[in-house]
Motif scaffolding. Structure first.
Motif, PDB file in Angstrom:
ATOM      1  N   LEU A   1       0.784 -25.059  -9.346  1.00  0.00           N
ATOM      2  CA  LEU A   1       1.323 -23.698  -8.711  1.00  0.00           C
ATOM      3  C   LEU A   1       2.632 -23.104  -9.261  1.00  0.00           C
ATOM      4  O   LEU A   1       2.906 -22.077  -9.683  1.00  0.00           O
ATOM      5  CB  LEU A   1       0.991 -23.475  -7.047  1.00  0.00           C
ATOM      6  N   LEU A   2       3.592 -24.076  -8.811  1.00  0.00           N
ATOM      7  CA  LEU A   2       4.978 -23.560  -9.093  1.00  0.00           C
ATOM      8  C   LEU A   2       5.069 -23.348 -10.641  1.00  0.00           C
ATOM      9  O   LEU A   2       6.099 -22.425 -10.700  1.00  0.00           O
ATOM     10  CB  LEU A   2       5.947 -24.440  -8.401  1.00  0.00           C
ATOM     11  N   GLN A   3       4.881 -24.217 -11.462  1.00  0.00           N
ATOM     12  CA  GLN A   3       4.844 -23.852 -12.784  1.00  0.00           C
ATOM     13  C   GLN A   3       4.300 -22.681 -13.406  1.00  0.00           C
ATOM     14  O   GLN A   3       4.739 -21.792 -14.024  1.00  0.00           O
ATOM     15  CB  GLN A   3       4.300 -25.252 -13.642  1.00  0.00           C
ATOM     16  N   SER A   4       2.961 -22.193 -12.748  1.00  0.00           N
ATOM     17  CA  SER A   4       2.363 -21.304 -13.191  1.00  0.00           C
ATOM     18  C   SER A   4       3.203 -19.974 -12.716  1.00  0.00           C
ATOM     19  O   SER A   4       3.065 -18.760 -13.034  1.00  0.00           O
ATOM     20  CB  SER A   4       1.017 -21.041 -12.569  1.00  0.00           C
ATOM     21  N   LEU A   5       3.785 -19.934 -11.383  1.00  0.00           N
ATOM     22  CA  LEU A   5       4.846 -18.978 -10.951  1.00  0.00           C
ATOM     23  C   LEU A   5       6.056 -18.989 -11.674  1.00  0.00           C
ATOM     24  O   LEU A   5       6.459 -17.773 -12.015  1.00  0.00           O
ATOM     25  CB  LEU A   5       5.043 -19.212  -9.698  1.00  0.00           C
ATOM     26  N   ASN A   6       6.535 -19.996 -12.265  1.00  0.00           N
ATOM     27  CA  ASN A   6       7.591 -19.962 -13.159  1.00  0.00           C
ATOM     28  C   ASN A   6       7.488 -19.252 -14.092  1.00  0.00           C
ATOM     29  O   ASN A   6       8.332 -18.804 -15.086  1.00  0.00           O
ATOM     30  CB  ASN A   6       8.270 -21.353 -13.323  1.00  0.00           C
ATOM     31  N   ASP A   7       6.160 -19.246 -14.967  1.00  0.00           N
ATOM     32  CA  ASP A   7       5.557 -18.760 -16.193  1.00  0.00           C
ATOM     33  C   ASP A   7       5.313 -17.350 -15.900  1.00  0.00           C
ATOM     34  O   ASP A   7       4.661 -16.874 -16.998  1.00  0.00           O
ATOM     35  CB  ASP A   7       4.481 -19.841 -16.654  1.00  0.00           C
TER      36      ASP A   7
ATOM     37  N   ASP B   1      -1.940 -20.617  -1.590  1.00  0.00           N
ATOM     38  CA  ASP B   1      -1.940 -21.905  -1.026  1.00  0.00           C
ATOM     39  C   ASP B   1      -1.428 -22.937  -2.119  1.00  0.00           C
ATOM     40  O   ASP B   1      -1.484 -22.630  -3.216  1.00  0.00           O
ATOM     41  CB  ASP B   1      -3.538 -22.391  -0.783  1.00  0.00           C
ATOM     42  N   ALA B   2      -1.049 -24.202  -1.802  1.00  0.00           N
ATOM     43  CA  ALA B   2      -0.414 -24.930  -2.729  1.00  0.00           C
ATOM     44  C   ALA B   2      -1.358 -25.614  -3.724  1.00  0.00           C
ATOM     45  O   ALA B   2      -0.784 -25.799  -4.966  1.00  0.00           O
ATOM     46  CB  ALA B   2       0.276 -26.358  -1.896  1.00  0.00           C
ATOM     47  N   ASP B   3      -2.750 -25.450  -3.493  1.00  0.00           N
ATOM     48  CA  ASP B   3      -3.626 -25.716  -4.655  1.00  0.00           C
ATOM     49  C   ASP B   3      -4.074 -24.801  -5.708  1.00  0.00           C
ATOM     50  O   ASP B   3      -4.911 -25.170  -6.451  1.00  0.00           O
ATOM     51  CB  ASP B   3      -4.990 -26.366  -4.004  1.00  0.00           C
ATOM     52  N   ASN B   4      -3.452 -23.554  -5.321  1.00  0.00           N
ATOM     53  CA  ASN B   4      -3.715 -22.344  -6.450  1.00  0.00           C
ATOM     54  C   ASN B   4      -3.174 -22.626  -7.870  1.00  0.00           C
ATOM     55  O   ASN B   4      -1.968 -23.359  -7.659  1.00  0.00           O
ATOM     56  CB  ASN B   4      -3.251 -21.157  -5.662  1.00  0.00           C
TER      57      ASN B   4
ATOM     58  N   VAL C   1      -4.623 -29.408 -12.315  1.00  0.00           N
ATOM     59  CA  VAL C   1      -5.013 -28.933 -13.816  1.00  0.00           C
ATOM     60  C   VAL C   1      -4.274 -27.966 -13.859  1.00  0.00           C
ATOM     61  O   VAL C   1      -3.538 -27.110 -12.957  1.00  0.00           O
ATOM     62  CB  VAL C   1      -6.716 -28.639 -13.766  1.00  0.00           C
ATOM     63  N   ASN C   2      -4.389 -27.154 -15.063  1.00  0.00           N
ATOM     64  CA  ASN C   2      -3.855 -25.871 -15.503  1.00  0.00           C
ATOM     65  C   ASN C   2      -4.629 -25.149 -16.024  1.00  0.00           C
ATOM     66  O   ASN C   2      -4.389 -24.695 -17.151  1.00  0.00           O
ATOM     67  CB  ASN C   2      -2.304 -26.266 -16.471  1.00  0.00           C
ATOM     68  N   ARG C   3      -5.858 -24.845 -15.584  1.00  0.00           N
ATOM     69  CA  ARG C   3      -6.859 -24.146 -16.091  1.00  0.00           C
ATOM     70  C   ARG C   3      -6.634 -22.371 -16.045  1.00  0.00           C
ATOM     71  O   ARG C   3      -7.380 -21.553 -16.638  1.00  0.00           O
ATOM     72  CB  ARG C   3      -8.221 -24.517 -15.409  1.00  0.00           C
ATOM     73  N   GLY C   4      -5.729 -22.073 -15.138  1.00  0.00           N
ATOM     74  CA  GLY C   4      -5.477 -20.515 -15.003  1.00  0.00           C
ATOM     75  C   GLY C   4      -4.704 -19.873 -15.918  1.00  0.00           C
ATOM     76  O   GLY C   4      -4.486 -18.712 -16.262  1.00  0.00           O
ATOM     77  N   GLN C   5      -4.082 -20.749 -16.930  1.00  0.00           N
ATOM     78  CA  GLN C   5      -3.012 -20.218 -18.040  1.00  0.00           C
ATOM     79  C   GLN C   5      -3.805 -20.016 -19.262  1.00  0.00           C
ATOM     80  O   GLN C   5      -4.639 -20.712 -19.638  1.00  0.00           O
ATOM     81  CB  GLN C   5      -1.974 -21.294 -18.127  1.00  0.00           C
TER      82      GLN C   5
END
Length: 406
Positions: A60-66, A135-138, A402-406
């Motif tokens: 989640l934090l990586q997706s927010l950083n990106d 949530d942390a799992d997002n 996972v990182n499926r949202g990117q």
């Protein structure tokens, strides 16, 4: 007499909920008009309350950083809530500002959010225009904050996002959750927004402005629906942004699902007790959103509980009087078959219209339309049990990195 009572209950149910058919028509045939706005980069605080989420919080934090949104205009805060793992350390390593909370008396996301907001206000003052909750799992799409900011610039002050699933194709339970959320996105919140009505927050992925909500005061077991109902009572409109997409992890075991939905069911009861009179007042004032929200919180209980009770009484009376119960059983089975078809139609239509947004194989997309009614049906005994059970907040364990949202 009993059969006529059942017919009367069915008629009442149809009268009260038939407007949702109109929601389906609106979502299918009405297109959102582009709203004019003046772009401004507002400042946002991103709020994450996490309890033992070391397996997933980095994603989640990586997706927010990106994010495509300018990094100087948002700051990520994590409340490590009663953690016994490395959640706080991992959050700090990924650039979040971390607070630690140890309170085993006031347990739950609502209390953790309240304390996190107080800490931010103490340390930063009133510098943020809005607050986004995850949530942390997002995992969030790279333009999530950008899309939320556009909606904020259009004048919306509480905004629900589009919730998708990280693990739709894990099994029939995760698919049931996922399809239910997709249905709520497309055929409830989308229709409400198009009609100018207030939408509902669905657990995570939302923005709020404290000028509208005031200090956080939502502490029921379903703080999301409490926020939604409270804002409807205050005649404040919750908007919906379908372009702000996040991916949520759904339970895969029936045990986890049971306890999560039991908490939701108990939370609905808490909201019913706390807000029904205010919603009725809002209805009397002519606010349709209050009517919609009252139906939302009562639907899981009122008619399903009444129908179960009537069925039990009817069956017991027939047995006691020595009357042949086979015709009655056939009537019940026919009713269940009709209910299955209605739920299948809702799930099937959602699958067709959201086909490209469902991250699963073609086979699983089709297969889980058939199990969707069964998933919904399991909610009935859970809701019935919640009437008598003592329910406390229990965290759901998330493990899917996972990182499926990117």
């Amino acid at each position: 007499m009993t059969f006529s009572l059942r017919s009367f209950i069915s008629i009442i149910f149809i009268v009260l909920f038939s407007y949702q058919i109109f929601y389906y028509l609106v979502s299918l045939f009405v297109r959102k008009k582009e709203e004019k706005y003046q772009l401004r980069y507002h400042d946002y605080a991103v709020l994450i309350c996490a309890r033992n989420e070391e397996a997933v919080i980095a994603d989640l934090l990586q997706s927010l950083n990106d994010q495509t949104y300018p990094e100087e205009h948002y700051q990520v805060f994590v409340m490590a809530d009663n953690c016994s793992d490395r959640t706080a350390e991992i959050a700090h390593e990924n650039g979040a500002t971390v607070y630690v909370r140890n309170n085993d008396r006031q347990v739950g996301k609502g209390y953790a959010l309240e304390e996190l907001l107080k800490n931010i206000e103490r340390d930063y003052g009133d510098v943020f225009d809005g607050y986004m909750v995850f949530d942390a799992d997002n995992i969030v799409k790279e333009d999530y904050i950008e899309q939320m900011n556009i909606s904020y610039c259009q004048g919306n002050r509480i905004i629900a996002g589009y919730i998708n699933s990280k693990n739709y194709d894990s099994n029939w339970i995760s698919a049931g959750y996922s399809l239910f959320l997709l249905k709520k996105n497309r055929y409830l919140n989308n229709a409400r927004y198009l009609l100018g009505l207030s939408c509902a927050i669905n657990g995570t992925g939302f923005l709020f402005d404290k000028k509208l909500t005031g200090n956080w005061r939502y502490h029921t077991l379903t703080e999301d629906i409490e926020l939604s109902v409270d804002q409807a009572c205050r005649h404040n409109r919750i908007a919906y942004c379908d372009k702000a997409v996040l991916y949520d992890e759904q339970p895969v075991s029936f045990r986890q699902s049971f306890y999560q939905r039991l908490r939701w069911a108990k939370g609905y009861l808490q909201v019913i007790r706390k807000y029904t009179s205010s919603l009725v007042k809002g209805i009397m004032d002519g606010d349709f959103s209050c009517y919609d929200m009252l139906n939302t919180i009562l639907s899981a209980y009122g008619f399903s509980m009444i129908s179960i009770l009537i069925s039990i009484i009817e069956f017991a009376m027939l047995v006691y009087l020595g009357i042949n119960v086979i015709p009655y059983v056939r009537t019940i089975l026919a009713g269940l078959a009709k209910a299955y078809l209605v739920m299948y139609a809702a799930g099937g239509l959602t699958t067709v219209t959201e086909w490209n947004n469902i991250r699963a194989s073609r086979f699983h997309k089709i297969l889980y339309t058939f199990t969707f009614p069964l998933f919904l049906a399991t909610y009935v005994p859970i809701a019935f049990y919640a009437l008598f059970a003592r329910v406390t907040w229990v965290p759901i364990r998330h493990t899917l990195s996972v990182n499926r949202g990117q």
